[in-house]
Design an enzyme around this catalytic site. Structure first.
Site, PDB file in Angstrom:
ATOM      1  N   LYS A   1       2.125  -3.716   6.788  1.00 19.72           N
ATOM      2  CA  LYS A   1       2.516  -3.832   5.372  1.00 19.72           C
ATOM      3  C   LYS A   1       4.023  -3.611   5.215  1.00 19.72           C
ATOM      4  CE  LYS A   1      -1.517  -4.566   3.462  1.00 19.72           C
ATOM      5  NZ  LYS A   1      -1.819  -5.864   2.856  1.00 19.72           N
TER       6      LYS A   1
ATOM      7  N   SER B   1       0.835  -1.201   0.000  1.00 25.93           N
ATOM      8  CA  SER B   1       0.000   0.000   0.000  1.00 25.93           C
ATOM      9  C   SER B   1       0.868   1.247   0.000  1.00 25.93           C
ATOM     10  CB  SER B   1      -0.860  -0.021   1.260  1.00 25.93           C
ATOM     11  OG  SER B   1      -1.465   1.227   1.454  1.00 25.93           O
TER      12      SER B   1
ATOM     13  N   TYR C   1      -1.723  -0.696  10.814  1.00 21.11           N
ATOM     14  CA  TYR C   1      -2.022  -1.317   9.514  1.00 21.11           C
ATOM     15  C   TYR C   1      -0.862  -1.081   8.550  1.00 21.11           C
ATOM     16  CZ  TYR C   1      -3.725  -1.603   4.728  1.00 21.11           C
ATOM     17  OH  TYR C   1      -3.837  -1.880   3.385  1.00 21.11           O
TER      18      TYR C   1
HETATM   19  P1  NAD Z   1     -11.026  -7.108   1.547  1.00 28.89           P
HETATM   20  O1  NAD Z   1     -11.196  -7.076   3.028  1.00 28.89           O
HETATM   21  O2  NAD Z   1     -12.219  -6.918   0.703  1.00 28.89           O
HETATM   22  O3  NAD Z   1     -10.321  -8.474   1.108  1.00 28.89           O
HETATM   23  C1  NAD Z   1      -9.404  -9.155   1.935  1.00 28.89           C
HETATM   24  C2  NAD Z   1      -9.831 -10.614   1.979  1.00 28.89           C
HETATM   25  O4  NAD Z   1      -8.904 -11.342   2.795  1.00 28.89           O
HETATM   26  C3  NAD Z   1     -11.213 -10.816   2.606  1.00 28.89           C
HETATM   27  O5  NAD Z   1     -11.996 -11.622   1.734  1.00 28.89           O
HETATM   28  C4  NAD Z   1     -10.943 -11.506   3.927  1.00 28.89           C
HETATM   29  O6  NAD Z   1     -11.980 -12.389   4.282  1.00 28.89           O
HETATM   30  C5  NAD Z   1      -9.634 -12.227   3.622  1.00 28.89           C
HETATM   31  N1  NAD Z   1      -8.785 -12.498   4.811  1.00 28.89           N
HETATM   32  C6  NAD Z   1      -8.374 -11.619   5.750  1.00 28.89           C
HETATM   33  N2  NAD Z   1      -7.578 -12.237   6.633  1.00 28.89           N
HETATM   34  C7  NAD Z   1      -7.472 -13.527   6.238  1.00 28.89           C
HETATM   35  C8  NAD Z   1      -6.793 -14.668   6.745  1.00 28.89           C
HETATM   36  N3  NAD Z   1      -6.073 -14.610   7.866  1.00 28.89           N
HETATM   37  N4  NAD Z   1      -6.887 -15.837   6.074  1.00 28.89           N
HETATM   38  C9  NAD Z   1      -7.633 -15.930   4.943  1.00 28.89           C
HETATM   39  N5  NAD Z   1      -8.303 -14.894   4.424  1.00 28.89           N
HETATM   40  C10 NAD Z   1      -8.230 -13.703   5.066  1.00 28.89           C
HETATM   41  O7  NAD Z   1      -9.906  -6.037   1.183  1.00 28.89           O
HETATM   42  P2  NAD Z   1      -9.414  -5.492  -0.231  1.00 28.89           P
HETATM   43  O8  NAD Z   1      -9.801  -4.062  -0.327  1.00 28.89           O
HETATM   44  O9  NAD Z   1      -9.814  -6.420  -1.292  1.00 28.89           O
HETATM   45  O10 NAD Z   1      -7.851  -5.531  -0.019  1.00 28.89           O
HETATM   46  C11 NAD Z   1      -7.050  -6.613  -0.452  1.00 28.89           C
HETATM   47  C12 NAD Z   1      -5.606  -6.357  -0.042  1.00 28.89           C
HETATM   48  O11 NAD Z   1      -5.164  -5.127  -0.604  1.00 28.89           O
HETATM   49  C13 NAD Z   1      -5.422  -6.229   1.471  1.00 28.89           C
HETATM   50  O12 NAD Z   1      -4.215  -6.874   1.824  1.00 28.89           O
HETATM   51  C14 NAD Z   1      -5.322  -4.737   1.690  1.00 28.89           C
HETATM   52  O13 NAD Z   1      -4.554  -4.421   2.824  1.00 28.89           O
HETATM   53  C15 NAD Z   1      -4.626  -4.300   0.410  1.00 28.89           C
HETATM   54  N6  NAD Z   1      -4.873  -2.886   0.076  1.00 28.89           N
HETATM   55  C16 NAD Z   1      -6.175  -2.455  -0.067  1.00 28.89           C
HETATM   56  C17 NAD Z   1      -6.411  -1.105  -0.340  1.00 28.89           C
HETATM   57  C18 NAD Z   1      -7.824  -0.589  -0.469  1.00 28.89           C
HETATM   58  O14 NAD Z   1      -8.019   0.626  -0.407  1.00 28.89           O
HETATM   59  N7  NAD Z   1      -8.825  -1.446  -0.665  1.00 28.89           N
HETATM   60  C19 NAD Z   1      -5.343  -0.213  -0.480  1.00 28.89           C
HETATM   61  C20 NAD Z   1      -4.048  -0.690  -0.357  1.00 28.89           C
HETATM   62  C21 NAD Z   1      -3.822  -2.039  -0.084  1.00 28.89           C
HETATM   63  N1  UFG Z   2     -12.539  11.603   3.064  1.00 24.48           N
HETATM   64  C1  UFG Z   2     -13.538  12.481   3.413  1.00 24.48           C
HETATM   65  N2  UFG Z   2     -14.670  11.966   3.972  1.00 24.48           N
HETATM   66  C2  UFG Z   2     -14.853  10.635   4.191  1.00 24.48           C
HETATM   67  C3  UFG Z   2     -13.821   9.742   3.825  1.00 24.48           C
HETATM   68  C4  UFG Z   2     -12.675  10.270   3.275  1.00 24.48           C
HETATM   69  O1  UFG Z   2     -13.408  13.691   3.239  1.00 24.48           O
HETATM   70  O2  UFG Z   2     -15.909  10.238   4.717  1.00 24.48           O
HETATM   71  C5  UFG Z   2     -11.312  12.142   2.435  1.00 24.48           C
HETATM   72  C6  UFG Z   2     -10.045  11.855   3.201  1.00 24.48           C
HETATM   73  O3  UFG Z   2      -9.811  12.846   4.170  1.00 24.48           O
HETATM   74  C7  UFG Z   2      -9.006  11.815   2.081  1.00 24.48           C
HETATM   75  C8  UFG Z   2      -9.785  11.265   0.885  1.00 24.48           C
HETATM   76  O4  UFG Z   2     -11.167  11.478   1.191  1.00 24.48           O
HETATM   77  O5  UFG Z   2      -8.592  13.130   1.772  1.00 24.48           O
HETATM   78  C9  UFG Z   2      -9.564   9.771   0.660  1.00 24.48           C
HETATM   79  O6  UFG Z   2      -9.810   9.075   1.871  1.00 24.48           O
HETATM   80  P1  UFG Z   2      -9.957   7.474   1.907  1.00 24.48           P
HETATM   81  O7  UFG Z   2     -10.281   7.101   3.315  1.00 24.48           O
HETATM   82  O8  UFG Z   2     -10.872   7.020   0.843  1.00 24.48           O
HETATM   83  O9  UFG Z   2      -8.516   6.965   1.496  1.00 24.48           O
HETATM   84  P2  UFG Z   2      -7.087   7.217   2.178  1.00 24.48           P
HETATM   85  O10 UFG Z   2      -6.224   7.878   1.167  1.00 24.48           O
HETATM   86  O11 UFG Z   2      -7.203   7.862   3.485  1.00 24.48           O
HETATM   87  O12 UFG Z   2      -6.598   5.709   2.473  1.00 24.48           O
HETATM   88  C10 UFG Z   2      -6.718   4.660   1.518  1.00 24.48           C
HETATM   89  C11 UFG Z   2      -6.937   3.356   2.268  1.00 24.48           C
HETATM   90  C12 UFG Z   2      -5.703   2.988   3.051  1.00 24.48           C
HETATM   91  C13 UFG Z   2      -4.542   2.951   2.142  1.00 24.48           C
HETATM   92  C14 UFG Z   2      -4.397   4.272   1.434  1.00 24.48           C
HETATM   93  C15 UFG Z   2      -3.276   4.232   0.442  1.00 24.48           C
HETATM   94  O13 UFG Z   2      -8.034   3.476   3.169  1.00 24.48           O
HETATM   95  O14 UFG Z   2      -5.877   1.712   3.613  1.00 24.48           O
HETATM   96  O15 UFG Z   2      -5.593   4.575   0.721  1.00 24.48           O
HETATM   97  O16 UFG Z   2      -3.373   3.113  -0.356  1.00 24.48           O
HETATM   98  F1  UFG Z   2      -3.422   2.699   2.846  1.00 24.48           F
END
Ligand code: NAD
Ligand code: UFG
Length: 349
Positions: free
Chosen positions: A155, A127, A151
């Site tokens: 990572k 991330s 979190y």
């Molecule tokens: P998500 O929660 O929808 O998917 C994660 C999946 O992993 C879920 O289906 C959950 O049930 C499964 N899981 C969690 N722990 C587990 C375990 N111990 N064993 C088996 N399964 C397990 O999340 P997502 O948005 O699809 O994110 C996927 C990956 O990408 C994550 O590692 C997250 O940290 C990373 N990531 C997501 C974002 C974002 O904004 N969505 C940004 C950066 C990185």
């Molecule tokens: N924001 C609002 N109102 C809300 C939610 C968000 O104004 O209700 C704003 C935040 O302040 C930020 C922007 O919208 O300026 C984006 O916020 P998000 O929460 O959608 O995303 P972030 O950039 O804070 O974080 C996301 C994921 C993290 C990840 C990061 C970088 O939540 O897990 O992107 O990948 F680490």
């Protein structure tokens, strides 16, 4: 070449389910390992509906060493894409041990089992949150790391573990060295164009796009815009939003790279997956209004702790080494989010 088999941890989740669609459509065999702690099996049923293809599913926790060992023995995958993890920043501050146990220990078990099975190709979901403070809002892979919450640190720790693994193989000149791509996602949003799979957050969404979508559909009454006094053109925070389908295509490109010359002697390389440009919170609100014809009720609220003013990717390394670039634009991201939301107002039920 015979069909490659990819084991996808967390494949039932938001990004994982979209990855399964692209993998199946590209001809890969797919094995999903997910404990369903943050997802529903319906997402995998929909993946199979979209593609007309089947995948294997194990409802298993990746921390279950014995069960995972059995799955590797039975399935003999060629490559692993590792999405499984917990991802809520706020929850990670309340329950850090849960996050370190699930994310860091879970990855340790996974790579132990992979080593024992001699499966040493891995694409990892990292991330942009691993980056530390920077004088530039555009982040390159060589920028210093310095996550500011459990979190993000989970990572960063996993990245360290994977780099150490790869370095040890290099030092010992092993025959089948680790080939690892650390993919640092910026802000994934959007959904598959079918509207059958998408993001289904538990409870009130933390992230901007699902929040806006739930205001638009009437599930939530008002969006709080966290701060309008940042040093940005309209005062609201700027992020690099990326369509989830573009994002998962980056994973397929990473698999191709792991099989190619760049990784032939083993390596562990980080790549930013972002578009390389940012949009502000208010630009996102207005784009949503324009594309959907809905009015988004919002108010300006105080800044959210830990938020940066501006953060977007320098994606040049992924362009050069993975041959990957985003293809979708802001309107696609908004339209696909809205399509998913209107077809599934209660998510997967
Ligand atoms: P998500 O929660 O929808 O998917 C994660 C999946 O992993 C879920 O289906 C959950 O049930 C499964 N899981 C969690 N722990 C587990 C375990 N111990 N064993 C088996 N399964 C397990 O999340 P997502 O948005 O699809 O994110 C996927 C990956 O990408 C994550 O590692 C997250 O940290 C990373 N990531 C997501 C974002 C974002 O904004 N969505 C940004 C950066 C990185
Ligand atoms: N924001 C609002 N109102 C809300 C939610 C968000 O104004 O209700 C704003 C935040 O302040 C930020 C922007 O919208 O300026 C984006 O916020 P998000 O929460 O959608 O995303 P972030 O950039 O804070 O974080 C996301 C994921 C993290 C990840 C990061 C970088 O939540 O897990 O992107 O990948 F680490």
């Amino acid at each position: 070449m015979t069909k490659q088999k990819v084991l996808v941890t967390g494949g039932a989740g938001y990004i994982g389910s979209h990855a399964c669609v692209e993998l199946l459509e590209a001809g890969f065999e797919v094995v999903v390992v997910d404990n369903l702690s943050n997802s529903k099996p319906e997402s995998l049923a929909r993946v199979q509906k979209i593609t007309g293809k089947t995948l294997s599913f194990y409802q298993t926790d990746i921390r279950d060493h014995a069960a995972l060992t059995d799955i590797f023995a039975k399935e003999a995958p060629d490559t692993v894409i590792h999405f499984a993890g917990l991802k809520a920043v706020g929850e990670s501050c309340e329950q850090p041990l849960l996050y370190y146990h699930n994310n860091v220990y879970g990855t340790l078990v996974l790579v132990e089992v992979m080593t024992a099975a001699n499966v040493k190709q891995l694409v990892f979901s990292s991330s942009a949150t691993v980056y530390g403070e920077s004088s530039s809002p555009q982040y390159s892979e060589h920028f210093p790391l310095g996550a500011i919450n459990p979190y993000g640190r989970s990572k960063a720790m996993i990245e360290d573990i994977l780099r150490d693994l790869s370095a040890a193989d290099h030092k010992n000149q092993v025959q089948n060295p680790w080939k690892i791509a650390l993919l640092r996602y910026f802000n994934p949003i959007g959904a598959h164009s079918s509207g059958l799979i998408g993001e289904d957050p538990n409870g009130i969404p933390n992230n901007l796009m699902p929040y806006i979508a739930q205001v638009a559909i009437g599930k939530l009454s008002q969006l709080s815009v966290f701060g309008d006094d940042y040093p940005t053109p309209d005062g609201t925070g700027i992020r690099d939003y990326i369509h989830v389908v573009d994002l998962v295509k980056g994973h397929l490109k990473a698999i191709t790279a792991l099989n190619g010359d760049k990784f032939k002697d083993g390596a562990c390389n980080a790549y930013n997956l972002g578009a390389g440009r940012g949009y502000s919170v208010l630009e996102m609100v207005h784009a949503f209004e324009r594309v959907t014809g809905k009015t988004i009720n919002y108010k300006i609220s105080p800044r959210r702790a830990g938020d940066l003013a501006e953060c977007f990717a320098n994606p040049e390394l992924a362009w050069q080494e993975l041959d990957w670039k985003v293809e979708k634009n802001l309107d696609d991201m908004v339209a696909d989010t809205w399509h998913w939301q209107t077809l599934n107002p209660m998510g997967y039920v």
